[in-house]
Design an enzyme around this catalytic site. Structure first.
Site: not given
Ligand SMILES: *Cc1c(COP(=O)(O)O)cnc(C)c1O
Length: 467
Positions: A112
């Site tokens: 993120k």
């Molecule tokens: C948010 C997240 C995901 C999923 O990603 P999306 O874009 O919501 O599909 C997978 N792994 C981790 C560690 C995350 O923080």
């Protein structure tokens, strides 16, 4: 570039307005009016370029007319200076032609950060000199919240409120949010699941008077800026592995469908992606939707990959819009059925278009733990449970071995130490800059799963309402 809503009713917006608006006023999500295309020569020209240079080239068509190239470059440089690896998102080889793409070198150790660090700068750029204040409200299953708080802490024109499901995020995740004590940061632990938190945020966006009163803005993966920033690493990784002269496949640990949708956009832009594997845990609504054609909401089961414990996957709407030939009314009908009866069917031709590019499968808890152990035993690599879900699904759907398979590694193992230790017996350590996380002071408030109460809490604390 103009932006249109997936439900076809909200006004078209320019980039910066789409960025600040988040959810469209008709309940839809903003997408570019058309996908910019890159020639194979342009993509081949990325070989040997830095992450920042590729990011500028990939993002420029989306912000054209709103941001000057030199400004974009400066924001990108600042955003990725906070990363602990020169390559920003390095590849690591895990097998003959199998790789992981490490997306966790940012300040909060999950992918993120890649989007959030640039998003905060894009927000600042859009607000600069306008004397406008915004209130960001977001829901998190753990990683979005900490990344957003880290990116937006201390910013003058922005207050940030993050809702997380009480007791359902890991202690490292919670502490990464609650130990940020800047006055503009507010953590709310909600009695409920992540889907409850996300529904509350959606309801706030649909409460127009509240929305206008506090200058509501969103940074969840519904925000186009997030998706845009994530397109970049599909290009850098594909080119590093011989693209565009050869095709690459990706396995993507998926929850809200944001990260993998960025891969779809890269493909639409001309990157030769063979297959995008939607990898889910037992909360497998997306795997079921793509395999059966029925999108039916079930109940959320807590797992060791909590950032994917999701049943309503917001960004899937962006794919539906595209595979329904951008028919906003058709998307609106599906979303109404979802609201009324908890599910909808996807038309045969739309489903066929999605399946041409995506395959989907799930990994249960046993398979996920076994993959963590396998990576440790056979390769000496500690991987986090989300990455393990991706690797597990990649192994099941390996396909042509001459096509590189890249699994997105979405979090650092130290973010989920208990699950990693239980699976393989090794406790991953936090990087030095976070070593004192467990000694830091925490600040958070608790709230019932009640829209009215949470709106009141935010209204009382947002500086936008004082203006
Ligand atoms: C948010 C997240 C995901 C999923 O990603 P999306 O874009 O919501 O599909 C997978 N792994 C981790 C560690 C995350 O923080």
């Amino acid at each position: 570039m103009k932006y249109v809503s997936t439900r076809g009713q909200a006004p078209e917006l320019e980039f910066e307005e789409a960025l600040l608006t988040g959810l469209a006023r008709d309940g839809g999500l903003y997408v570019p009016a058309s996908w910019p295309r890159m020639t194979q020569e342009e993509i081949a020209g990325f070989a040997g370029k830095s992450y920042i240079e590729v990011a500028e080239a990939v993002m420029m068509p989306f912000v054209d007319g709103a941001i000057a190239p030199a400004d974009l470059r400066a924001m990108l440089q600042e955003a990725y200076a906070s990363f602990g690896h020169q390559a920003v998102t390095p590849l690591r080889q895990m097998g003959d032609n199998d790789w992981i793409l490490e997306l966790f070198h940012g300040p909060t150790l999950a992918f993120k950060d890649v989007a959030m660090q640039i998003l905060a700068r894009l927000f600042d750029h859009a607000l600069k000199g306008k004397g406008r204040r915004l209130t960001i409200v977001g829901a998190t299953s753990g990683d979005t919240g900490s990344a957003a708080i880290e990116a937006f802490r201390g910013r003058d024109a922005i207050d940030i409120f993050i809702l997380h499901p009480k007791g359902r995020v890991s202690e490292v995740q919670r502490r990464q949010m609650t130990t940020v004590l800047d006055a503009n940061v507010h953590n709310i632990a909600v009695e409920g699941s992540f889907d409850d938190c996300q529904a509350l945020v959606k309801a706030m966006f649909n409460d127009m008077s509240f929305r206008d009163e506090i200058g509501l803005a969103g940074v969840n993966s519904i925000n186009w800026g997030r998706v845009m920033a994530q397109i970049v690493y599909y290009f850098t990784s594909a080119v590093a592995l011989g693209g565009p002269a050869r095709s690459i496949s990706y396995s993507v640990p998926t929850g809200n469908f944001g990260d993998i949708f960025a891969g779809y956009v890269a493909r639409e832009m001309g990157l030769p992606i063979e297959k995008l594997l939607v990898a889910t845990n037992v909360n497998d609504i997306l795997a079921r939707a793509l395999n059966t054609g029925r999108y039916d909401v079930g109940t959320v089961t807590p797992t060791i990959s909590p950032s994917m414990d999701i049943q309503v996957s917001s960004n899937f709407e962006r794919l539906l819009f595209d595979v329904c030939d951008r028919d906003g009314a058709a998307v609106e009908r599906m979303m109404q059925q979802l609201q009324q009866s908890g599910g909808f069917g996807i038309k045969e031709d739309a489903l066929a278009k999605a399946r041409a590019c995506f395959s989907a499968d799930r990994a249960d808890e046993t398979e996920t733990a076994a993959m963590i152990q396998k990576a440790q035993d056979e390769m000496g690599e500690l991987i986090d449970p989300h990455t393990a879900v991706g690797l597990s699904v990649a192994a099941k759907h390996r396909g042509d071995p001459s096509i590189p398979m890249v699994t997105l590694s979405t979090a650092h193992p130290a973010k989920f130490p208990a699950a990693v230790e239980a699976a393989c017996g090794v406790t991953p350590g936090l990087p030095a800059r976070m070593a004192d996380l467990f000694e830091r002071e925490e600040r958070l408030d608790e709230c019932a799963n009640d829209l009215h109460a949470i709106e009141g809490f935010i209204r009382a604390r947002s500086r936008a309402t004082a203006a």
